[in-house]
Motif scaffolding. Structure first.
Motif, PDB file in Angstrom:
ATOM      1  N   ARG A   1       0.818  -1.105   0.012  1.00  0.00           N
ATOM      2  CA  ARG A   1      -0.013   0.096   0.088  1.00  0.00           C
ATOM      3  C   ARG A   1       0.877   1.323   0.117  1.00  0.00           C
ATOM      4  O   ARG A   1       0.492   2.161  -0.681  1.00  0.00           O
ATOM      5  N   PHE A   2       1.787   0.978   0.718  1.00  0.00           N
ATOM      6  CA  PHE A   2       2.991   2.218   0.696  1.00  0.00           C
ATOM      7  C   PHE A   2       4.379   1.430   1.138  1.00  0.00           C
ATOM      8  O   PHE A   2       4.327   0.426   1.600  1.00  0.00           O
ATOM      9  N   GLU A   3       5.385   2.230   0.445  1.00  0.00           N
ATOM     10  CA  GLU A   3       6.681   1.472   0.403  1.00  0.00           C
ATOM     11  C   GLU A   3       7.884   2.545   0.589  1.00  0.00           C
ATOM     12  O   GLU A   3       8.039   3.330  -0.673  1.00  0.00           O
ATOM     13  N   PRO A   4       8.281   2.889   1.678  1.00  0.00           N
ATOM     14  CA  PRO A   4       9.087   3.979   1.713  1.00  0.00           C
ATOM     15  C   PRO A   4      10.308   3.829   0.741  1.00  0.00           C
ATOM     16  O   PRO A   4      10.635   4.889  -0.039  1.00  0.00           O
ATOM     17  N   CYS A   5      10.951   2.742   0.591  1.00  0.00           N
ATOM     18  CA  CYS A   5      11.889   2.298  -0.472  1.00  0.00           C
ATOM     19  C   CYS A   5      11.699   0.980  -1.077  1.00  0.00           C
ATOM     20  O   CYS A   5      11.295   1.008  -2.101  1.00  0.00           O
ATOM     21  N   GLY A   6      11.960   0.204  -0.320  1.00  0.00           N
ATOM     22  CA  GLY A   6      11.743  -1.414  -0.643  1.00  0.00           C
ATOM     23  C   GLY A   6      13.118  -1.716  -1.201  1.00  0.00           C
ATOM     24  O   GLY A   6      13.927  -1.001  -1.632  1.00  0.00           O
ATOM     25  N   LEU A   7      13.493  -2.913  -1.043  1.00  0.00           N
ATOM     26  CA  LEU A   7      14.706  -3.536  -1.627  1.00  0.00           C
ATOM     27  C   LEU A   7      14.461  -4.591  -2.316  1.00  0.00           C
ATOM     28  O   LEU A   7      15.177  -4.959  -3.353  1.00  0.00           O
ATOM     29  N   ASN A   8      13.408  -5.340  -2.162  1.00  0.00           N
ATOM     30  CA  ASN A   8      13.630  -6.573  -2.965  1.00  0.00           C
ATOM     31  C   ASN A   8      13.210  -6.472  -4.446  1.00  0.00           C
ATOM     32  O   ASN A   8      13.566  -7.210  -5.395  1.00  0.00           O
ATOM     33  N   GLN A   9      12.483  -5.212  -4.889  1.00  0.00           N
ATOM     34  CA  GLN A   9      12.452  -5.023  -6.206  1.00  0.00           C
ATOM     35  C   GLN A   9      13.945  -4.831  -6.875  1.00  0.00           C
ATOM     36  O   GLN A   9      13.849  -5.044  -8.208  1.00  0.00           O
TER      37      GLN A   9
ATOM     38  N   THR B   1      14.868 -11.090 -12.572  1.00  0.00           N
ATOM     39  CA  THR B   1      13.421 -11.501 -11.862  1.00  0.00           C
ATOM     40  C   THR B   1      12.745  -9.995 -12.095  1.00  0.00           C
ATOM     41  O   THR B   1      13.035  -9.076 -11.676  1.00  0.00           O
ATOM     42  N   VAL B   2      11.484 -10.443 -12.856  1.00  0.00           N
ATOM     43  CA  VAL B   2      10.835  -9.118 -13.260  1.00  0.00           C
ATOM     44  C   VAL B   2       9.760  -8.542 -12.198  1.00  0.00           C
ATOM     45  O   VAL B   2       8.851  -9.249 -11.615  1.00  0.00           O
ATOM     46  N   PRO B   3      10.080  -7.538 -11.447  1.00  0.00           N
ATOM     47  CA  PRO B   3       9.117  -7.139 -10.490  1.00  0.00           C
ATOM     48  C   PRO B   3       7.682  -6.655 -10.808  1.00  0.00           C
ATOM     49  O   PRO B   3       7.706  -5.784 -11.806  1.00  0.00           O
ATOM     50  N   VAL B   4       6.845  -7.217  -9.987  1.00  0.00           N
ATOM     51  CA  VAL B   4       5.252  -6.581 -10.547  1.00  0.00           C
ATOM     52  C   VAL B   4       5.226  -5.634  -9.244  1.00  0.00           C
ATOM     53  O   VAL B   4       4.740  -6.304  -8.234  1.00  0.00           O
ATOM     54  N   VAL B   5       4.905  -4.254  -9.267  1.00  0.00           N
ATOM     55  CA  VAL B   5       4.777  -3.761  -8.044  1.00  0.00           C
ATOM     56  C   VAL B   5       3.552  -2.449  -8.031  1.00  0.00           C
ATOM     57  O   VAL B   5       3.022  -2.171  -9.282  1.00  0.00           O
ATOM     58  N   HIS B   6       3.220  -2.097  -6.984  1.00  0.00           N
ATOM     59  CA  HIS B   6       2.301  -1.095  -6.993  1.00  0.00           C
ATOM     60  C   HIS B   6       2.886   0.286  -6.952  1.00  0.00           C
ATOM     61  O   HIS B   6       3.964   0.268  -6.422  1.00  0.00           O
ATOM     62  N   ARG B   7       2.266   1.363  -7.775  1.00  0.00           N
ATOM     63  CA  ARG B   7       3.109   2.535  -7.938  1.00  0.00           C
ATOM     64  C   ARG B   7       2.904   3.417  -6.686  1.00  0.00           C
ATOM     65  O   ARG B   7       2.157   4.066  -6.442  1.00  0.00           O
ATOM     66  N   THR B   8       4.093   3.357  -5.866  1.00  0.00           N
ATOM     67  CA  THR B   8       4.040   3.952  -4.612  1.00  0.00           C
ATOM     68  C   THR B   8       5.829   3.945  -4.234  1.00  0.00           C
ATOM     69  O   THR B   8       6.325   3.091  -4.362  1.00  0.00           O
TER      70      THR B   8
ATOM     71  N   GLU C   1      -1.527   0.585 -10.771  1.00  0.00           N
ATOM     72  CA  GLU C   1      -1.725   1.898 -10.168  1.00  0.00           C
ATOM     73  C   GLU C   1      -2.654   1.638  -8.948  1.00  0.00           C
ATOM     74  O   GLU C   1      -2.465   2.713  -7.940  1.00  0.00           O
ATOM     75  N   HIS C   2      -3.468   0.738  -8.819  1.00  0.00           N
ATOM     76  CA  HIS C   2      -4.496   0.429  -7.704  1.00  0.00           C
ATOM     77  C   HIS C   2      -3.974  -0.452  -6.594  1.00  0.00           C
ATOM     78  O   HIS C   2      -3.809  -1.631  -6.985  1.00  0.00           O
ATOM     79  N   ALA C   3      -3.749  -0.200  -5.430  1.00  0.00           N
ATOM     80  CA  ALA C   3      -3.546  -1.290  -4.290  1.00  0.00           C
ATOM     81  C   ALA C   3      -4.803  -1.870  -3.742  1.00  0.00           C
ATOM     82  O   ALA C   3      -5.299  -1.700  -2.715  1.00  0.00           O
ATOM     83  N   ASP C   4      -5.206  -2.687  -4.780  1.00  0.00           N
ATOM     84  CA  ASP C   4      -6.608  -3.374  -4.322  1.00  0.00           C
ATOM     85  C   ASP C   4      -6.212  -4.804  -5.175  1.00  0.00           C
ATOM     86  O   ASP C   4      -5.382  -5.210  -6.008  1.00  0.00           O
ATOM     87  N   ALA C   5      -7.384  -5.819  -4.867  1.00  0.00           N
ATOM     88  CA  ALA C   5      -7.260  -7.339  -5.588  1.00  0.00           C
ATOM     89  C   ALA C   5      -7.141  -7.239  -6.955  1.00  0.00           C
ATOM     90  O   ALA C   5      -6.509  -7.860  -7.746  1.00  0.00           O
ATOM     91  N   GLY C   6      -8.024  -6.213  -7.563  1.00  0.00           N
ATOM     92  CA  GLY C   6      -8.095  -6.097  -9.076  1.00  0.00           C
ATOM     93  C   GLY C   6      -6.569  -5.620  -9.686  1.00  0.00           C
ATOM     94  O   GLY C   6      -6.336  -6.038 -10.632  1.00  0.00           O
ATOM     95  N   GLY C   7      -5.970  -4.491  -8.988  1.00  0.00           N
ATOM     96  CA  GLY C   7      -4.768  -4.118  -9.585  1.00  0.00           C
ATOM     97  C   GLY C   7      -3.734  -5.255  -9.468  1.00  0.00           C
ATOM     98  O   GLY C   7      -3.091  -5.347 -10.545  1.00  0.00           O
TER      99      GLY C   7
END
Length: 475
Positions: free
Chosen positions: A376-384, A392-399, A425-431
């Protein structure tokens, strides 16, 4: 330039999250640029034994108690670590912040309030005589350091880094009184936060510069959606706020030399290397060796912030896709139990290990085709960043840092050869389902998949770039 680097955790001494990776790698990168660095942490159980021939630096009297300061280096390193030793507060079972039942220690305000005051006294040369030009503090556990230093003439300047604004170090006013903090600090312009003490607010208000761990997060936290109640203050303090993207330790996270992998590889041998590690994690997690399945990895703390609840909500749609899901993590017991039930109900489709396993984490990065981060929010993140380094291709929420480090695979970026992942774009199941569906489509296109893999592996996420930005800020 002399720098005191204060944190509540740092690898390899102790780790609960990304702060430890930063505190374990950034000081060394700064030292390589000529900065004279000392790293200071609490002396948790077993930490002192990790230093080579530690020497007693001196004593500090804090809140009427004598704290011993030890100095030493880790094996194979010349970087000096200082450990503030008071066994009754720090030498405990559990992690730095929680007891063995994963409940916050009831005296955390006292533990880290005393640690902060001890760091401030160290910064004034009260043990050992070494006095830094700048003190770099991290998260609420060191938030009172800048406040104490503001009371001293000739004190070093302070940089305060927010790793996760969701943790405000908030305690009842009784803890403010118990710590003997100056009465003048209890104000809207001080440490008071909705009638309580916030150690993080102290760090924000009293520091000379504030940083976050990605440029996008530095903008997001000035909005109600991400500010956790601090957005107005951060907007007011915005002239001293900036975002500096974290790096990764590419000596540890390197597929060409990683001892945790069953087969190492580089960009030239990525297909063969990933295939071998993919088979290894399938076997390790009890999944069939299905060469046609797209393996989707996910590693992290099992919290709503990280989107594990979204993963559960999205599973009916995800399991319609030709994927195998591999998950490693621990945290919220309800999420752990729910994931365990889903894994039992989908044999051969979901491989789950609850807990922490460093070796398996590396193998999941190497053996997965896609890596999912629906935070939902990610200050930085390392795994991506690890994922891109491992092809490995990351699939991420835009945040936050996810938006700063993953280039979405659009027709234009794919043609340019700059695409490195899928951004939804959307942090939900559909996104989430949309993102993985898009990722599977790309993996089924050999030309697109290879382009994404090679573009990601060519990215430089090492620490030197961040270290140069921090050195300029210290100056």
């Amino acid at each position: 330039m002399k720098l005191l680097f204060a944190a509540s955790e740092a690898v390899p001494l102790v780790k609960t999250g990304g702060l430890a990776d930063v505190a374990g790698a950034l000081p060394g990168a700064l030292a390589a640029l000529g900065v004279d660095v000392r790293v200071v942490l609490p002396a948790y159980r077993g930490a002192l034994a990790r230093l080579v021939e530690p020497q007693r630096l001196g004593e500090l009297v804090v809140r009427g108690q004598r704290f011993t300061v030890w100095s030493g280096c880790l094996p194979g390193s010349t970087l000096v670590h200082w450990l503030i030793d008071y066994p009754w507060l720090y030498a405990r079972d559990g992690d730095p912040y929680h007891d063995p039942q994963h409940q916050p220690w009831t005296d955390n305000a006292w533990r880290f309030g005393c640690f902060s005051e001890a760091v401030a006294r160290l910064a004034m040369g009260e043990a050992g005589g070494w006095k830094p030009d700048v003190v770099h503090c991290h998260d609420w556990q060191t938030g009172l350091v800048p406040a104490w230093l503001k009371l001293r003439d000739g004190a070093p300047r302070c940089v305060f880094t927010i790793h996760n604004l969701a943790y405000g170090g908030v305690f009842p006013r009784s803890q403010f009184n118990a710590l003997g903090l100056p009465p003048g600090w209890w104000s809207l312009d001080g440490v008071e936060f909705h009638g309580q003490l916030s150690m993080l607010k102290a760090g924000l208000v009293f520091s000379d510069a504030i940083t976050t761990v990605s440029p996008t997060y530095a903008r997001e936290i000035r909005t109600p959606a991400f500010g956790h109640g601090f957005e107005g203050l951060l907007e007011h303090l915005s002239p001293r706020l900036s975002g500096i993207l974290n790096g990764i330790d590419d000596s540890i996270w390197n597929p060409a030399s990683d001892p945790h992998l069953v087969q190492t590889y580089n960009a030239g041998s990525v297909r063969v290397g990933k295939r071998a590690n993919r088979r290894a994690i399938q076997q390790e997690l009890g999944l069939p060796q299905d060469e046609d399945a797209v393996v989707v990895g996910m590693i992290g703390r099992l919290t709503d912030q990280k989107g594990f609840d979204l993963l559960l909500a999205a599973l009916p749609g995800l399991l319609k896709l030709p994927i195998q899901l591999v998950v490693l993590g621990s945290g919220d017991k309800q999420l752990e139990n729910a994931l365990a039930r889903e894994a039992l109900q989908a044999p051969g489709r979901i491989g789950l290990k609850l807990g922490f396993d460093e070796g398996l984490a590396h193998r999941i990065e190497a053996g997965s085709d896609l890596f999912l981060m629906p935070s939902r929010f990610e200050p930085c993140g390392l795994n991506q960043m690890y994922s891109q380094r491992y092809g490995t291709v990351p699939v991420v929420h835009r945040t936050g840092g996810l938006a700063d480090t993953v280039t979405d695979a659009t027709p234009r970026t794919l043609k340019q050869g700059t695409a490195t992942g899928v951004v939804f774009e959307h942090a939900d199941a559909g996104g989430l389902v949309w993102g993985i569906t898009r990722g599977v489509e790309l993996m089924r296109n050999d030309l697109a998949a290879l382009g994404l893999i090679h573009a990601g592996m060519s990215r430089d996420f090492g620490w030197p770039a961040a270290a140069r930005q921090y050195r300029a800020l210290y100056g």
